[in-house]
Design an enzyme around this catalytic site. Structure first.
Site, mmCIF file in Angstrom:
data_model
loop_
_atom_site.group_PDB
_atom_site.id
_atom_site.type_symbol
_atom_site.label_atom_id
_atom_site.label_comp_id
_atom_site.label_asym_id
_atom_site.label_seq_id
_atom_site.Cartn_x
_atom_site.Cartn_y
_atom_site.Cartn_z
ATOM 1 N N TYR A 112 0.848 -1.186 0.000
ATOM 2 C CA TYR A 112 0.000 0.000 0.000
ATOM 3 C C TYR A 112 0.884 1.236 0.000
ATOM 4 C CZ TYR A 112 -3.409 3.468 1.632
ATOM 5 O OH TYR A 112 -4.216 4.579 1.749
ATOM 6 N N ASP B 244 9.472 2.814 -0.438
ATOM 7 C CA ASP B 244 8.473 3.458 0.405
ATOM 8 C C ASP B 244 8.764 3.107 1.868
ATOM 9 O OD1 ASP B 244 6.238 4.248 1.816
ATOM 10 O OD2 ASP B 244 4.793 3.526 0.328
ATOM 11 N N LYS C 149 4.943 9.575 8.861
ATOM 12 C CA LYS C 149 4.724 9.127 10.227
ATOM 13 C C LYS C 149 5.735 9.713 11.207
ATOM 14 C CE LYS C 149 1.684 6.295 8.351
ATOM 15 N NZ LYS C 149 0.256 6.599 8.311
#
Length: 439
Positions: A146, A241, A273
């Protein structure tokens, strides 16, 4: 509605009348585990407190940013000082470069950095940049990985898409989907075949440094290094990623644990994050010649009024400054303790399972001891029906887990012996609940 209705349920009823599904991010709706979500009103250290006043040991940690623990004093002090100076200027500020310098010092593959506001924006920009730099259109991604809700990367995504059992998303056009080649994860032969067939049109391969959105999946030995080799041979870029793993799994992220030692580097990396310390920010970085294709020095346009927001930058600088090697050693040790205790409790209850690891991130997959989980097909084939009763038993015991079996578990530097004991005490009953579950 009576006065005995939990406050969280009242809040959820109101939210559903105002927002789609009552949430602003799908996994929060508890769709995969059932029941109504808890509405949290405060957090401190290793704990969350909901609107009904119940305290939980937190194993979500805001999906990563609370590496130091919630409301860490140094982060709060930095944020309060930044707020006193003003919330947003729409102009450059010193902490943008300060945070970029910290990232560059930690991750030697980053020669230039661009701040954005979300992980999705980081991956979206990385893909656009790869296409602009190479002059090619196709992107390879892996099933179950994702990369945010960018149209072209929602095909066979994990995370909330896996939780909702959707193959992709309505609203994504066939033409957009056709520019993405979806391959099985951990299969270098499939990557070689895709480049043999389409190599001159492939701009980039994008992959999670270690997948954490179909549950945690460990990259096979040599897999990421193989992606680096193949992309270089064909003039394509490798986008790593690290929105979830970056500065979470180690001082230099998952690439720092693996790729740097193996002698390869990605062309671009995306972060999120942790670099915001709980505030909304993200970034992409990488080779200077590629990054300099971004405006204002290059032809690939990207902009954002809130990119490099001063409050978020202050939170990020404080978080990474205080995320010392000792912090990572503590989180690593707690992760090993918890995953071992989890496995022991499930073994005692007779629940077949495997523990999937990537650094200090881990997840449990039920019914997979024979083969483990190496790709999206493996993740989907597990006995996921066992997770909902396990989750709710832990929740009732005051432990807040990710509300989906397809998510990673997170610990923090604030998870002390007392917090860990509460988790350990809750595991046996949860394991028995998982054992009693039926499909």
């Amino acid at each position: 509605m009576t006065s005995n209705t939990p406050v969280s349920d009242q809040l959820f009823d109101r939210a559903r009348s105002l927002m789609p599904g009552g949430v602003n991010s799908p996994v929060r709706a508890f769709g995969s585990v059932g029941g109504n979500p808890k509405f949290m009103v405060s957090a401190k250290g290793a704990y969350l407190t909901d609107a009904d006043g119940k305290e939980y040991v937190d194993l979500v940690c805001s999906w990563g940013p609370a590496l130091l623990g919630h409301a860490h004093p140094a982060v709060l002090d930095a944020v309060h000082a930044a707020v006193d100076r003003g919330l947003s200027f729409g102009a450059s500020t010193p902490d943008e470069a300060n945070l970029a310098a910290i990232v560059k010092e930690r991750v030697s593959a980053v020669e230039r950095l661009r701040m954005v506001s979300t992980g999705t924006e980081a991956t979206m920009t990385a893909v656009r940049l790869a296409r602009g730099y190479t002059g090619r259109n196709l992107i390879i991604k892996f099933a179950g990985c994702y990369h945010g809700h960018l149209d072209g990367l929602l095909a066979a995504a994990g995370s909330g898409v896996a939780t909702l059992a959707l193959p992709g998303s309505a609203g994504v056009t066939e033409a957009t989907a056709a520019e993405t080649l979806v391959l099985p994860y951990n299969d270098l032969a499939a990557v070689e075949a895709a480049f043999a067939a389409h190599g001159e049109n492939i701009a980039a391969v994008i992959t999670e440094a270690a997948p954490a959105n179909m549950g945690v999946v460990t990259p096979g030995e040599g897999f990421n290094a193989g992606l680096s080799r193949i992309t270089k041979e064909h003039g394509a870029l490798l986008i790593l990623d690290e929105v979830l793993t970056g500065f979470r799994t180690g001082y230099a992220g998952y690439w720092g644990l693996t790729g740097r030692q193996e002698g390869w580097a990605p062309d671009l990396l995306t972060f999120g994050k942790v670099i915001g310390g709980g505030m909304p920010t993200a970034a992409l970085g990488g080779r200077a010649d590629v990054m300099d294709y971004l405006a204002p020095v290059g032809p690939v346009y990207q902009a954002g009024t809130l990119s490099g927001n001063p409050v978020a930058m202050a939170a990020g600088v404080a978080t990474l400054t205080n995320a010392t090697p000792e912090v990572y050693a503590h989180v690593d040790a707690r992760s090993l303790e918890l995953s071992a205790a989890l496995s022991s409790a499930l073994d005692a209850a007779g629940v077949d399972h495997s523990i999937q690891r990537a650094g200090n991130l881990f997840s449990v997959a039920f019914g997979t001891s024979a083969q483990g989980v190496h790709n999206y097909d493996d993740a989907q084939a597990q006995e996921s029906f066992r997770y909902a009763p396990f989750f709710h038993s832990m929740l009732d015991s005051g432990v807040y887990l990710p509300p989906s079996v397809f998510e990673a578990w997170f610990l923090s530097a604030a998870h002390d012996d007392a917090a860990m004991s509460r988790i350990f005490d809750a595991l046996p009953a949860a394991a028995r609940a998982a054992a009693a579950a039926s499909a």
